[in-house]
Design a protein around this motif. Structure first.
Motif, PDB file in Angstrom:
ATOM      1  N   GLN A   1       0.824  -1.200   0.000  1.00  0.00           N
ATOM      2  CA  GLN A   1       0.000   0.000   0.000  1.00  0.00           C
ATOM      3  C   GLN A   1       0.863   1.257   0.000  1.00  0.00           C
ATOM      4  OE1 GLN A   1      -3.582  -0.071  -0.191  1.00  0.00           O
ATOM      5  NE2 GLN A   1      -2.911   1.949  -0.940  1.00  0.00           N
TER       6      GLN A   1
ATOM      7  N   ASP B   1       0.748   4.051  -2.892  1.00  0.00           N
ATOM      8  CA  ASP B   1       0.508   5.454  -2.562  1.00  0.00           C
ATOM      9  C   ASP B   1       1.620   6.343  -3.108  1.00  0.00           C
ATOM     10  OD1 ASP B   1      -1.741   4.658  -1.234  1.00  0.00           O
ATOM     11  OD2 ASP B   1      -0.935   4.945   0.789  1.00  0.00           O
TER      12      ASP B   1
ATOM     13  N   ALA C   1      -3.936   2.535  -5.274  1.00  0.00           N
ATOM     14  CA  ALA C   1      -4.103   3.902  -4.764  1.00  0.00           C
ATOM     15  C   ALA C   1      -4.476   4.806  -5.930  1.00  0.00           C
ATOM     16  CB  ALA C   1      -2.828   4.401  -4.096  1.00  0.00           C
TER      17      ALA C   1
ATOM     18  N   ILE D   1      -3.762  11.689  -2.281  1.00  0.00           N
ATOM     19  CA  ILE D   1      -4.429  10.387  -2.391  1.00  0.00           C
ATOM     20  C   ILE D   1      -5.912  10.582  -2.074  1.00  0.00           C
ATOM     21  CG2 ILE D   1      -4.575   8.052  -1.459  1.00  0.00           C
ATOM     22  CD1 ILE D   1      -2.069   8.502  -3.070  1.00  0.00           C
TER      23      ILE D   1
END
Length: 588
Positions: free
Chosen positions: A10, A14, A112, A586
């Motif tokens: 993750q 991101d 993301a 994000i």
């Protein structure tokens, strides 16, 4: 191990999405390559790392209202990055404790979505009197004569002055000059006017036209009118045939009287003084206007004041007429209702067509550094227009505004262009920007910053900005502030609370007031920049403003070797750095 790898995946997704979102305005194939270059610089995730080919890159559209991402190659405003673990395309990652769970690996991936944050931008432009200083010809010549500038600077001043002469049709700079009264045979000294108007002087001769002939019974006011009429018709009209309004004592006496008041050196003629009878004449010329070539915010350190008076006082010619116009600027009226031809409000203002990066535009005369600002702003707005051309959703586009400031009253600050996505309209506004006259204080930087802050606030707070937009303020100024609107007690309290090293002291209210506004916007997480321009700019102070804005650690200054170079191109470069670097975030 699974939790760790998923967390790393993750984080990788991101970071890749944030890195890639800044390249969304590039053509599709070029954008994909740029995003992959960004990803290649990121650290690997998971026990086996994430090879470059295990990142999926999908540009698309982020719909804020629906909180939904839809992939689309055309006009993207967001990007989705999917990171997969392991050595294979299937994304398998070995497990450290596989013997406990009878599993050798698992398939892991994370996605993301990042989007560019739209911006509300305020371009805060200094229109104070000094924004014409680089093309004040008497300053330029006097400064060069005193060797206070380098050869490059002298050449650039001459180039700028020639552009102004070209705009007005005045021929080669600086052009021919004459001392007042020379055609009538008076000496070229400070008493030229007194000699011209005295009893027995050249204007008392029988061959002089009646409307110019001075008689013994004429008082000083009548003598002035006759002498000025002769100079206008017989000297100015011959020496400056292209000047507007036409030099004619019968049509425009009041206007040209103010020009002569501007250049004639004021002297006192007493009993023992020069000037001929009557010996006790007092100060001459009588009732002289207060705006004179040795005044208008004179500063002997840069070749003005007494030095200009000594060199250019009593001098007729385009060189002193251009000085007269530059000192009166956009708003100065030598005589009621009549602006100088430099001003866009004058019917005699020459508008000239020029090519720019955004096409052809018409501009008033090229006073500097004002004209460099106009062109640099147009080029910068073209950059913003190009960057936003791929954003299909108008609510996601950058909006721009133009805020100007000069005096506290009768002009500024004002919103020259309210927040808009119509970049072409904003460019047209830039063509009309002009500095005020150079008499009295006119650099109210704090008021310009306050007006920008009020305008960019969200509508629910009384402004015209968007709640979700990034706020960007870019100040372009050449001078040290000399006006402020906050109370001294308010400024003092603020300094006491912050104790910022960039502040001057309690006696520098105008400078500290501008710093106070920059810091306040910084505390609201606004990005604030300050750009210094012009040959007389105080770059140290502008740097302090930029440092106080603390715009993400970015510091912008037009500082260069001996403050040399092309202001327009340097401003374009700096504004490109500022305005083509939006924030990303994000969103999913």
């Amino acid at each position: 191990s699974i939790v760790l790898v998923r967390s790393q995946l993750q984080s990788a997704a991101d970071a890749a999405a944030l890195a890639g979102a800044s390249d969304l305005t590039l053509p599709h194939d070029e954008m994909i390559r740029a995003v992959r270059r960004q990803i290649a610089r990121l650290p690997a995730a998971g026990n086996g790392g994430i090879p470059l080919d295990q990142y999926d890159v999908l540009p698309g559209t982020w719909h804020t209202d629906r909180r939904r991402f839809i992939g689309a190659a055309a006009h993207p405003n967001a990007i989705r990055i999917t990171a997969r673990s392991g050595k294979t395309r299937e994304g398998t990652s070995p497990l450290i404790f596989s013997w406990l769970f009878d599993r050798l690996s698992f398939t892991g991936q994370a996605s993301a979505v990042a989007t560019v944050v739209p911006r509300d931008i305020a371009l805060v432009v200094d229109l104070s009197g000094s924004m014409n200083d680089d093309t004040e010809p008497c300053w330029s010549i006097a400064k060069s004569a005193r060797a206070l500038g380098s050869e490059d600077e002298s050449a650039r001043r001459t180039e700028h002055m020639q552009q102004v002469y070209d705009d007005f049709g005045y021929g080669a700079f600086p052009g021919a000059t004459e001392a007042i009264g020379r055609p009538f045979g008076v000496a070229d000294d400070e008493y030229a006017y007194a000699a011209l108007t005295c009893d027995g002087g050249p204007l008392t001769k029988p061959n002089v036209a009646a409307r110019y002939r001075i008689r013994p019974e004429d008082n000083e006011a009548v003598r002035k009118k006759k002498a000025y009429g002769a100079i206008i018709d017989l000297q100015i009209a011959r020496l400056m045939p292209a000047a507007k309004p036409a030099p004619s004592s019968s049509e425009h006496f009041d206007y040209w009287q103010r020009y002569l008041d501007f250049v004639v050196r004021r002297v006192k003629v007493g009993r023992e003084g020069k000037g001929g009878p009557p010996s006790r004449r007092g100060w001459l010329p009588p009732d002289q206007a207060s705006n004179r070539i040795d005044g208008m915010n004179s500063d002997s350190k840069v070749g003005r004041g007494a030095n200009v008076s000594e060199r250019f006082g009593n001098t007729i010619g385009y060189v002193t007429y251009v000085q007269f116009m530059m000192d009166h600027g956009r708003d100065g009226k030598p005589i009621g209702g009549h602006y100088v031809p430099l001003s866009r409000y004058s019917p005699h203002c020459p508008w000239n067509s020029e090519e720019t990066p955004a096409g052809r535009f018409r501009f008033p005369p090229r006073a500097q550094p004002m004209h460099a600002v106009r062109r640099a702003l147009i080029a910068s707005l073209k950059m913003i227009k190009d960057r936003n051309s791929s954003v299909s959703d108008p609510s996601r586009r950058d909006r721009v505004s133009i805020i100007t400031f000069d005096r506290l009253t009768s002009g500024g600050p004002r919103i020259a262009q309210s927040l808009t996505g119509d970049y072409d309209a904003a460019m047209e506004v830039c063509t009309r920007l002009q500095a005020v006259g150079d008499n009295g204080a006119s650099t109210a930087i704090e008021t310009g910053l306050l007006k920008a802050r009020e305008h960019l606030r969200p509508r629910r707070e009384g402004g015209q900005g968007r709640y979700s937009a990034d706020k960007v303020v870019v100040l372009l100024t050449d001078g040290m502030p000399n006006l402020y609107s906050s109370s001294r007690s308010e400024i003092g309290r603020f300094i006491g609370e912050y104790r910022d090293t960039e502040f001057d002291n309690i006696d520098s209210y105008a400078r500290d007031a501008a710093l106070m506004q920059i810091i306040s916007m910084r505390d609201d997480r606004w990005r604030c920049y300050a750009v210094g321009l012009g040959m007389g700019a105080d770059h140290d102070y502008v740097d302090r403003l930029g440092n106080s804005g603390n715009a993400g650690g970015e510091k912008v200054s037009l500082r260069g070797p001996a403050h040399q170079g092309d202001d327009e191109n340097r401003m374009v470069t700096l504004l490109e750095q500022i305005l083509t670097n939006p924030r990303v975030r994000i969103v999913q």
